[in-house]
Design a protein around this motif. Sequence first.
Motif, PDB file in Angstrom:
ATOM      1  N   PRO A  72       5.424   2.826  -3.791  1.00 19.34           N
ATOM      2  CA  PRO A  72       5.118   3.421  -2.485  1.00 19.34           C
ATOM      3  C   PRO A  72       3.668   3.157  -2.066  1.00 19.34           C
ATOM      4  O   PRO A  72       3.397   2.854  -0.893  1.00 19.34           O
ATOM      5  N   THR A  73       2.764   3.242  -3.019  1.00 19.07           N
ATOM      6  CA  THR A  73       1.349   3.004  -2.707  1.00 19.07           C
ATOM      7  C   THR A  73       1.129   1.568  -2.233  1.00 19.07           C
ATOM      8  O   THR A  73       0.438   1.318  -1.238  1.00 19.07           O
ATOM      9  N   ILE A  74       1.710   0.612  -2.945  1.00 21.36           N
ATOM     10  CA  ILE A  74       1.534  -0.788  -2.532  1.00 21.36           C
ATOM     11  C   ILE A  74       2.163  -1.026  -1.166  1.00 21.36           C
ATOM     12  O   ILE A  74       1.560  -1.651  -0.284  1.00 21.36           O
ATOM     13  N   ASP A  75       3.365  -0.493  -0.991  1.00 24.05           N
ATOM     14  CA  ASP A  75       4.055  -0.639   0.289  1.00 24.05           C
ATOM     15  C   ASP A  75       3.173  -0.120   1.425  1.00 24.05           C
ATOM     16  O   ASP A  75       2.928  -0.818   2.431  1.00 24.05           O
ATOM     17  N   GLY A  76       2.651   1.087   1.258  1.00 18.72           N
ATOM     18  CA  GLY A  76       1.807   1.684   2.293  1.00 18.72           C
ATOM     19  C   GLY A  76       0.523   0.899   2.501  1.00 18.72           C
ATOM     20  O   GLY A  76       0.095   0.666   3.650  1.00 18.72           O
ATOM     21  N   CYS A  77      -0.096   0.462   1.416  1.00 19.60           N
ATOM     22  CA  CYS A  77      -1.364  -0.272   1.534  1.00 19.60           C
ATOM     23  C   CYS A  77      -1.159  -1.647   2.168  1.00 19.60           C
ATOM     24  O   CYS A  77      -2.020  -2.134   2.902  1.00 19.60           O
ATOM     25  N   LEU A  78      -0.028  -2.276   1.879  1.00 22.73           N
ATOM     26  CA  LEU A  78       0.279  -3.548   2.539  1.00 22.73           C
ATOM     27  C   LEU A  78       0.371  -3.354   4.047  1.00 22.73           C
ATOM     28  O   LEU A  78      -0.189  -4.127   4.826  1.00 22.73           O
ATOM     29  N   LYS A 116     -13.390   4.918   1.675  1.00 21.99           N
ATOM     30  CA  LYS A 116     -12.659   5.716   0.699  1.00 21.99           C
ATOM     31  C   LYS A 116     -11.149   5.613   0.967  1.00 21.99           C
ATOM     32  O   LYS A 116     -10.735   5.575   2.122  1.00 21.99           O
ATOM     33  N   VAL A 117     -10.379   5.559  -0.095  1.00 23.80           N
ATOM     34  CA  VAL A 117      -8.912   5.599   0.027  1.00 23.80           C
ATOM     35  C   VAL A 117      -8.418   6.771  -0.803  1.00 23.80           C
ATOM     36  O   VAL A 117      -8.709   6.853  -1.998  1.00 23.80           O
ATOM     37  N   GLU A 118      -7.718   7.705  -0.150  1.00 25.49           N
ATOM     38  CA  GLU A 118      -7.189   8.869  -0.877  1.00 25.49           C
ATOM     39  C   GLU A 118      -5.673   8.783  -0.952  1.00 25.49           C
ATOM     40  O   GLU A 118      -4.999   8.695   0.070  1.00 25.49           O
ATOM     41  N   LEU A 119      -5.171   8.817  -2.179  1.00 22.36           N
ATOM     42  CA  LEU A 119      -3.725   8.783  -2.400  1.00 22.36           C
ATOM     43  C   LEU A 119      -3.256  10.156  -2.860  1.00 22.36           C
ATOM     44  O   LEU A 119      -3.876  10.761  -3.732  1.00 22.36           O
ATOM     45  N   THR A 120      -2.185  10.645  -2.273  1.00 23.35           N
ATOM     46  CA  THR A 120      -1.543  11.850  -2.787  1.00 23.35           C
ATOM     47  C   THR A 120      -0.172  11.444  -3.308  1.00 23.35           C
ATOM     48  O   THR A 120       0.685  10.991  -2.551  1.00 23.35           O
ATOM     49  N   THR A 121       0.004  11.591  -4.618  1.00 21.84           N
ATOM     50  CA  THR A 121       1.200  11.033  -5.268  1.00 21.84           C
ATOM     51  C   THR A 121       1.838  12.049  -6.205  1.00 21.84           C
ATOM     52  O   THR A 121       1.260  13.078  -6.515  1.00 21.84           O
ATOM     53  N   HIS A 122       3.039  11.695  -6.664  1.00 22.18           N
ATOM     54  CA  HIS A 122       3.687  12.469  -7.720  1.00 22.18           C
ATOM     55  C   HIS A 122       2.840  12.373  -9.004  1.00 22.18           C
ATOM     56  O   HIS A 122       2.236  11.333  -9.259  1.00 22.18           O
ATOM     57  N   PRO A 123       2.779  13.456  -9.797  1.00 22.02           N
ATOM     58  CA  PRO A 123       1.936  13.434 -11.007  1.00 22.02           C
ATOM     59  C   PRO A 123       2.249  12.266 -11.959  1.00 22.02           C
ATOM     60  O   PRO A 123       1.363  11.764 -12.645  1.00 22.02           O
ATOM     61  N   LEU A 124       3.510  11.831 -11.995  1.00 18.95           N
ATOM     62  CA  LEU A 124       3.894  10.750 -12.897  1.00 18.95           C
ATOM     63  C   LEU A 124       3.116   9.462 -12.609  1.00 18.95           C
ATOM     64  O   LEU A 124       2.867   8.660 -13.507  1.00 18.95           O
ATOM     65  N   VAL A 125       2.731   9.297 -11.345  1.00 18.52           N
ATOM     66  CA  VAL A 125       2.010   8.078 -10.961  1.00 18.52           C
ATOM     67  C   VAL A 125       0.700   7.983 -11.735  1.00 18.52           C
ATOM     68  O   VAL A 125       0.349   6.942 -12.294  1.00 18.52           O
ATOM     69  N   ALA A 165      -2.795  14.144  -7.801  1.00 17.50           N
ATOM     70  CA  ALA A 165      -1.402  14.417  -8.160  1.00 17.50           C
ATOM     71  C   ALA A 165      -0.926  15.670  -7.444  1.00 17.50           C
ATOM     72  O   ALA A 165      -1.642  16.667  -7.378  1.00 17.50           O
ATOM     73  N   ASP A 166       0.276  15.582  -6.887  1.00 16.81           N
ATOM     74  CA  ASP A 166       0.865  16.731  -6.195  1.00 16.81           C
ATOM     75  C   ASP A 166       2.342  16.801  -6.589  1.00 16.81           C
ATOM     76  O   ASP A 166       3.129  15.925  -6.236  1.00 16.81           O
ATOM     77  N   ALA A 167       2.671  17.854  -7.315  1.00 15.00           N
ATOM     78  CA  ALA A 167       4.041  17.965  -7.834  1.00 15.00           C
ATOM     79  C   ALA A 167       5.064  18.062  -6.703  1.00 15.00           C
ATOM     80  O   ALA A 167       6.242  17.786  -6.904  1.00 15.00           O
ATOM     81  N   ASN A 168       4.622  18.419  -5.515  1.00 13.70           N
ATOM     82  CA  ASN A 168       5.548  18.507  -4.377  1.00 13.70           C
ATOM     83  C   ASN A 168       5.824  17.148  -3.748  1.00 13.70           C
ATOM     84  O   ASN A 168       6.692  17.025  -2.885  1.00 13.70           O
ATOM     85  N   CYS A 169       5.059  16.150  -4.148  1.00 11.11           N
ATOM     86  CA  CYS A 169       5.260  14.801  -3.615  1.00 11.11           C
ATOM     87  C   CYS A 169       6.410  14.142  -4.363  1.00 11.11           C
ATOM     88  O   CYS A 169       6.452  14.151  -5.591  1.00 11.11           O
ATOM     89  N   HIS A 170       7.372  13.576  -3.656  1.00  9.17           N
ATOM     90  CA  HIS A 170       8.496  12.881  -4.303  1.00  9.17           C
ATOM     91  C   HIS A 170       7.991  11.645  -5.035  1.00  9.17           C
ATOM     92  O   HIS A 170       7.017  11.018  -4.617  1.00  9.17           O
ATOM     93  N   GLU A 171       8.670  11.299  -6.124  1.00 11.04           N
ATOM     94  CA  GLU A 171       8.256  10.129  -6.905  1.00 11.04           C
ATOM     95  C   GLU A 171       8.244   8.846  -6.093  1.00 11.04           C
ATOM     96  O   GLU A 171       7.506   7.914  -6.389  1.00 11.04           O
ATOM     97  N   ALA A 172       9.094   8.780  -5.087  1.00 10.30           N
ATOM     98  CA  ALA A 172       9.221   7.541  -4.309  1.00 10.30           C
ATOM     99  C   ALA A 172       8.418   7.594  -3.004  1.00 10.30           C
ATOM    100  O   ALA A 172       8.583   6.751  -2.137  1.00 10.30           O
ATOM    101  N   SER A 173       7.538   8.628  -2.878  1.00 15.22           N
ATOM    102  CA  SER A 173       6.747   8.791  -1.652  1.00 15.22           C
ATOM    103  C   SER A 173       5.254   8.701  -1.967  1.00 15.22           C
ATOM    104  O   SER A 173       4.848   8.780  -3.121  1.00 15.22           O
ATOM    105  N   VAL A 174       4.468   8.561  -0.912  1.00 13.97           N
ATOM    106  CA  VAL A 174       3.015   8.663  -1.065  1.00 13.97           C
ATOM    107  C   VAL A 174       2.406   9.008   0.296  1.00 13.97           C
ATOM    108  O   VAL A 174       2.986   8.682   1.337  1.00 13.97           O
ATOM    109  N   ASP A 175       1.273   9.702   0.261  1.00 11.16           N
ATOM    110  CA  ASP A 175       0.438   9.875   1.455  1.00 11.16           C
ATOM    111  C   ASP A 175      -0.874   9.150   1.211  1.00 11.16           C
ATOM    112  O   ASP A 175      -1.518   9.364   0.171  1.00 11.16           O
ATOM    113  N   ILE A 176      -1.245   8.320   2.153  1.00  7.66           N
ATOM    114  CA  ILE A 176      -2.475   7.537   2.011  1.00  7.66           C
ATOM    115  C   ILE A 176      -3.405   7.885   3.178  1.00  7.66           C
ATOM    116  O   ILE A 176      -2.979   7.910   4.340  1.00  7.66           O
TER     117      ILE A 176
END
Lengths: 457, 457
Positions: A285-291, A306-315, A373-384
């Motif tokens: 998701p991060t690469i997709d969004g950054c592309l 600055k680039v801020e990513l909000t992702t699932h903790p697993l990331v 890391a944000d546990a509420n963020c889906h594994e397949a999502s990201v906020d950039i």
Amino acid sequence: MNLHSRNAPSQTTAVTAELCQWIVGLKGSDIPAEVRREGLRTFVNWVGCAVGGARHETVDRALAAVLPFSGPASSTVLGRGERLDALHAALINGISSHVLDYDDTHLKTIIHPAGPVASALVALSEHRTIRGYDLLTALIIGVEVECRIGNAVYPAHYDRGWHITGTTGVFGAAVAVGKILGLDERQMAWAIGLAATQSAGLREMFGTMTKSFHPGRAAQNGMFAALLAEAGYDSSLRALEAPRGFANVMSDKQDYAEILDDLGTRWEAALNSYKPFACGIVIHPTIDGCLQIGEEIGDRVHEIEKVELTTHPLVLELTGKRGPKTGLEGKFSVYHSAASALLRGDGAPTAFTDEVVNLPEIVALRDRVVAVADANCHEASVDIKVTFSDGSTLKKHVERAIGSRERPLSDEELDRKFRVQSALVIGEARTEALLQTSWRLESLAESCEVARASAVR
Amino acid sequence: MNLHSRNAPSQTTAVTAELCQWIVGLKGSDIPAEVRREGLRTFVNWVGCAVGGARHETVDRALAAVLPFSGPASSTVLGRGERLDALHAALINGISSHVLDYDDTHLKTIIHPAGPVASALVALSEHRTIRGYDLLTALIIGVEVECRIGNAVYPAHYDRGWHITGTTGVFGAAVAVGKILGLDERQMAWAIGLAATQSAGLREMFGTMTKSFHPGRAAQNGMFAALLAEAGYDSSLRALEAPRGFANVMSDKQDYAEILDDLGTRWEAALNSYKPFACGIVIHPTIDGCLQIGEEIGDRVHEIEKVELTTHPLVLELTGKRGPKTGLEGKFSVYHSAASALLRGDGAPTAFTDEVVNLPEIVALRDRVVAVADANCHEASVDIKVTFSDGSTLKKHVERAIGSRERPLSDEELDRKFRVQSALVIGEARTEALLQTSWRLESLAESCEVARASAVR
């Protein structure tokens, strides 16, 4: 989902037996057309990845260790000139198909299903004659079993530290090869037993060459399990569910209904997905969004503060390497991946070379990437959120990355992925012929044509 | 025993590194004479067991599966005519050395140490020249590392369901072969990493052919780990202690001091013991006691009304099979073992054939044996009470069974054990020559002489 809802309680002791009954009884024509079609896409994607990784130094080194011990040279190392006995070819092809982290993913479990199964079958196709139709049937069954066993123990099993592609892949390979060998139900259970007792692979190995060893060894070990069972080498008949069997020893969760429920109607093999980017699925998701951002902002990429990513903790857990030094480490750095996508528009294997990882401009941008890391963020999502030097900002939400089940790669995108990586290894002409042969799998009288078409002589 | 008593806390993260430093630096002359002597006894006992098991159908079937894939036929299958590549020979010799359950035991952990280590080294001795002295040094180091890693995780690891001979044996083989290959510290750590990620083997397989597969596969996988490391195939540098490394993933107990403390002064390899009876070590006190009773009572054995055993709970857990049907199942029946010892004075492989297990007089006596678990009873002890048809009784307490560290087999008893099992397979003349060659290991310029002397051409 509750086993007891459909079976007597005593049936929990017959998970392996019931699964084997289904495997042995299944005919290729029992598999719905759309599942066979997804199986074919799985196959084509795997061939491209195996050829694409064939010249990686990980493969070179494994091959150097293997060659002095190889038996009758029946089977092609895809994308190369060497031939090995079928067991060793399964190992090496399994390594090469995974080494670029560019293969397929069963998203429920993060299993990369084709590596262990297809590597075994294609190596075997040059040792015994296998019709293309039958190879595809066996591939689908192997992937199905592997993913169902994965469902039964995921996530507890993965959380404990097991690399699930290795630990469940060995079952997929054993069952697929066992199907080709025509094992009966008892022999199939032995094959599963011999697979269970070889189930292995630690997540500690991520970031080293040994990660790719896992699908390769699973392919080799699974094939060997089936060959031993064929030779009458016996084993437990309830390796999956016994108190000291696979699920109890290697996981805190055992949901056997995931293995047995809806066999033949619910198809995990139809849920396979194919990576558009050459790294762990959690960064996609991060690469997709950054592309997308990179295309939108053009030259302003040099003004990023600055680039801020909000992702699932697993990331962060899996890919939180701040200062990667090698291409391989770069695959485990969401920071590097974001920088490469923004600056070079690249998420292909070319984004994860030692050279690119150490480029000053990449390092400079990488160091401006922050991840939360944000546990509420889906594994397949990201906020950039990108902040520029003038204080302005740009936000991008990716709900589901390209390559996910919701946004699957089209056949044309699979072709493009295949061509780009394969042409670098075996040239454009061979790539084109191999791609066509791969798509024609079901009509091949001898499926070994695929492996042969990949060989550089 | 507390790691922190001798190292800074941060050193807990360098278990693998510190162990590798010791392994790589160790010279054969650093090993005390009495430890080398026990290592030689370990070697001789292993050779006898590998030859003794060579004609078992378990070996026949594994060999049938392996032969079509074997590489250059450098290495002898001990006690037979076939030759295989060194990796496959390690597998088959490891199977045959364990198949009669007659091998050696590190009693603290119930590891059978020689199978994985010696099987790898002897197979390799026909692929690369190894001096006998160096082979013994490597064997001792391999056994030492395997048992120390076992100590670090036993009993939690075993209790979870892992067959510890397989799971730790792969480390022993990797380290021993790595020592022969002259790996440096970093390569040795890679070899341990590649061993860790192949560590496997479930206790569910006990009672099937797959149990013997474990030491064989550990030998083969450990050798392959070292060969890959030699070829530059990299891996984790802290596979033992990392959060997702071997000890944390596969055990609830991690006592790293057991691995590192007193290296070079405390020798686990010197604590090896050799089975006088061809079955699991936990039944040995019972067989020992019943043999003594059998000798004492002579023909009155036919007047036995009841035999009561009071044993450690593990005895029933591991060997509680009431109605064994095969020789192999007989090894997991303390009832059969007691009957055979009382009636036929036999605890050798001849006591565990399909025929003997089903003899009506054996079955009749077996059904009169009762066993009671008592947690206060030591694992190496048993209380036996025999009641005769006239109401009279006879009691026997075995404090420590023959073969234990307190009552070790003498060299002469080892010779007798060797001769009895080997002569059945390769005849008396070859057995005598092989036995002498085995004892001369340290003076052999080419240790391959041992394997060659076992071959039936």
